[in-house]
Design a protein around this motif. Sequence first.
Motif, PDB file in Angstrom:
ATOM      1  N   HIS A 251      11.898 -12.970 -25.806  1.00  0.00           N
ATOM      2  CA  HIS A 251      11.671 -14.351 -25.381  1.00  0.00           C
ATOM      3  C   HIS A 251      11.165 -14.314 -23.935  1.00  0.00           C
ATOM      4  CE1 HIS A 251      13.478 -18.525 -24.237  1.00  0.00           C
ATOM      5  NE2 HIS A 251      12.162 -18.576 -24.385  1.00  0.00           N
TER       6      HIS A 251
ATOM      7  N   ARG B 166       8.301 -14.596 -28.470  1.00  0.00           N
ATOM      8  CA  ARG B 166       8.547 -16.039 -28.441  1.00  0.00           C
ATOM      9  C   ARG B 166       8.333 -16.514 -27.018  1.00  0.00           C
ATOM     10  NH1 ARG B 166      13.491 -19.171 -28.191  1.00  0.00           N
ATOM     11  NH2 ARG B 166      14.667 -17.221 -28.149  1.00  0.00           N
TER      12      ARG B 166
ATOM     13  N   SER C 262       8.195 -19.569 -23.972  1.00  0.00           N
ATOM     14  CA  SER C 262       8.479 -20.882 -23.398  1.00  0.00           C
ATOM     15  C   SER C 262       7.593 -21.035 -22.173  1.00  0.00           C
ATOM     16  CB  SER C 262       9.954 -21.010 -22.990  1.00  0.00           C
ATOM     17  OG  SER C 262      10.800 -20.977 -24.120  1.00  0.00           O
TER      18      SER C 262
ATOM     19  N   THR D 148       7.269 -23.018 -26.965  1.00  0.00           N
ATOM     20  CA  THR D 148       7.940 -24.245 -26.565  1.00  0.00           C
ATOM     21  C   THR D 148       7.545 -24.591 -25.136  1.00  0.00           C
ATOM     22  OG1 THR D 148       9.822 -23.709 -27.983  1.00  0.00           O
ATOM     23  CG2 THR D 148      10.181 -25.360 -26.259  1.00  0.00           C
TER      24      THR D 148
ATOM     25  N   LEU E 293      16.237 -25.257 -20.711  1.00  0.00           N
ATOM     26  CA  LEU E 293      16.584 -24.016 -21.399  1.00  0.00           C
ATOM     27  C   LEU E 293      18.012 -24.129 -21.914  1.00  0.00           C
ATOM     28  CD1 LEU E 293      15.149 -21.341 -18.940  1.00  0.00           C
ATOM     29  CD2 LEU E 293      14.428 -21.664 -21.315  1.00  0.00           C
ATOM     30  N   SER E 294      18.209 -23.842 -23.174  1.00  0.00           N
ATOM     31  CA  SER E 294      19.558 -23.901 -23.730  1.00  0.00           C
ATOM     32  C   SER E 294      20.294 -22.598 -23.448  1.00  0.00           C
ATOM     33  CB  SER E 294      19.493 -24.152 -25.235  1.00  0.00           C
ATOM     34  OG  SER E 294      18.794 -23.108 -25.879  1.00  0.00           O
TER      35      SER E 294
ATOM     36  N   ASP F  13      21.856 -20.614 -25.267  1.00  0.00           N
ATOM     37  CA  ASP F  13      21.666 -19.568 -26.266  1.00  0.00           C
ATOM     38  C   ASP F  13      20.212 -19.103 -26.384  1.00  0.00           C
ATOM     39  OD1 ASP F  13      20.744 -21.921 -27.298  1.00  0.00           O
ATOM     40  OD2 ASP F  13      21.583 -21.634 -29.310  1.00  0.00           O
ATOM     41  N   SER F  14      19.350 -19.568 -25.472  1.00  0.00           N
ATOM     42  CA  SER F  14      17.942 -19.149 -25.531  1.00  0.00           C
ATOM     43  C   SER F  14      17.450 -18.684 -24.168  1.00  0.00           C
ATOM     44  CB  SER F  14      17.069 -20.289 -26.049  1.00  0.00           C
ATOM     45  OG  SER F  14      17.091 -21.379 -25.142  1.00  0.00           O
TER      46      SER F  14
ATOM     47  N   PRO G 189      15.742 -16.513 -21.454  1.00  0.00           N
ATOM     48  CA  PRO G 189      14.597 -15.611 -21.610  1.00  0.00           C
ATOM     49  C   PRO G 189      14.944 -14.172 -21.260  1.00  0.00           C
ATOM     50  CG  PRO G 189      14.375 -16.892 -19.596  1.00  0.00           C
ATOM     51  CD  PRO G 189      15.564 -17.441 -20.320  1.00  0.00           C
TER      52      PRO G 189
END
Length: 303
Positions: free
Chosen positions: A2, A26, A28, A42, A50-51, A53-54, A56
């Motif tokens: 990510h 992936r 962002s 995204t 940014l959540s 659990d995501s 980078p």
Amino acid sequence: MHILITGGTGFIGQALVPHLLQAGHRISILSRSRHRDTAQCTFLRSLEELSPDSAPDAVINLAGASLAGKRWTRAYKEELVASRVQGTRALVTYFAESAEPPRVLLSASAIGYYGPRGDDALTEEAAPGSGFSSELCQAWEQEAARAAEAGIRTCLLRLGVVLDRQGGALKEMALPFRFGVASWPGSGHQYLSWIHRQDVVAAMEFLLAEDTLAGPFNLTAPGPVTQREFCHAMRKHFRTLPGMPVPSPVMRLLLGEMAGELLLSGQRVLPAGLRRAGFEYRYPGIDDTLAAIFGTQAGDRLP
């Protein structure tokens, strides 16, 4: 992986993002403008989106107003500092304090770091120079280097003039040639340190993957050329009159301080760090680069 990218909709980002997506990453993108998300990309308006659990795995920091975008008025200098130095400060502060910081940060800088240096061969070990662009790059890098202090592997990308067909500096550089006028700024003996946009993308991917690499890297081709040599290479692709200089006083009148630092002086920058690490250029020479951009057939030339 990510990857969060700032400045992902700019000239470099427009080539980088599709390449990384094709490689299966992936993405962002932090952007002030609204864009439509896709399955693998995204868009964020702020880092707070940014959540937890995501988080980078990597951050590529390309954000910043263009040095050559406008005349260097006091207001535009303030915009340059805000977009580059203050923007990087906010980014690094956020991730340095994060519960799950990224493993690596690639942060843009520029060869303006070295200041006007004549014919000196400049590798990453060369000292910084003087002038607004050098001081800006030094401050920019100092903010990015704080990520290394927080344990994030940090690479500082000292970008040369990035060349490709779809925009960037070459769009303006090619304009007089398209009107049949081959020219160079000032004496023409000053060096132009350039790189093809595809090699910029490849170098970033290389630095993301090589876990042992950190510190400054000159993102320039191994074959810098003088402005006169660049003019000669360009004439192979355009029907023009013989080359002629644009006098220094005219350049300074039209562009002010920017002309003196970016066009009438130069830096002969060599990518020692990338070459030492084993990076292979697709476009190491200016002739092959321009042939790839404009087509392999040279244009008809006037005598």
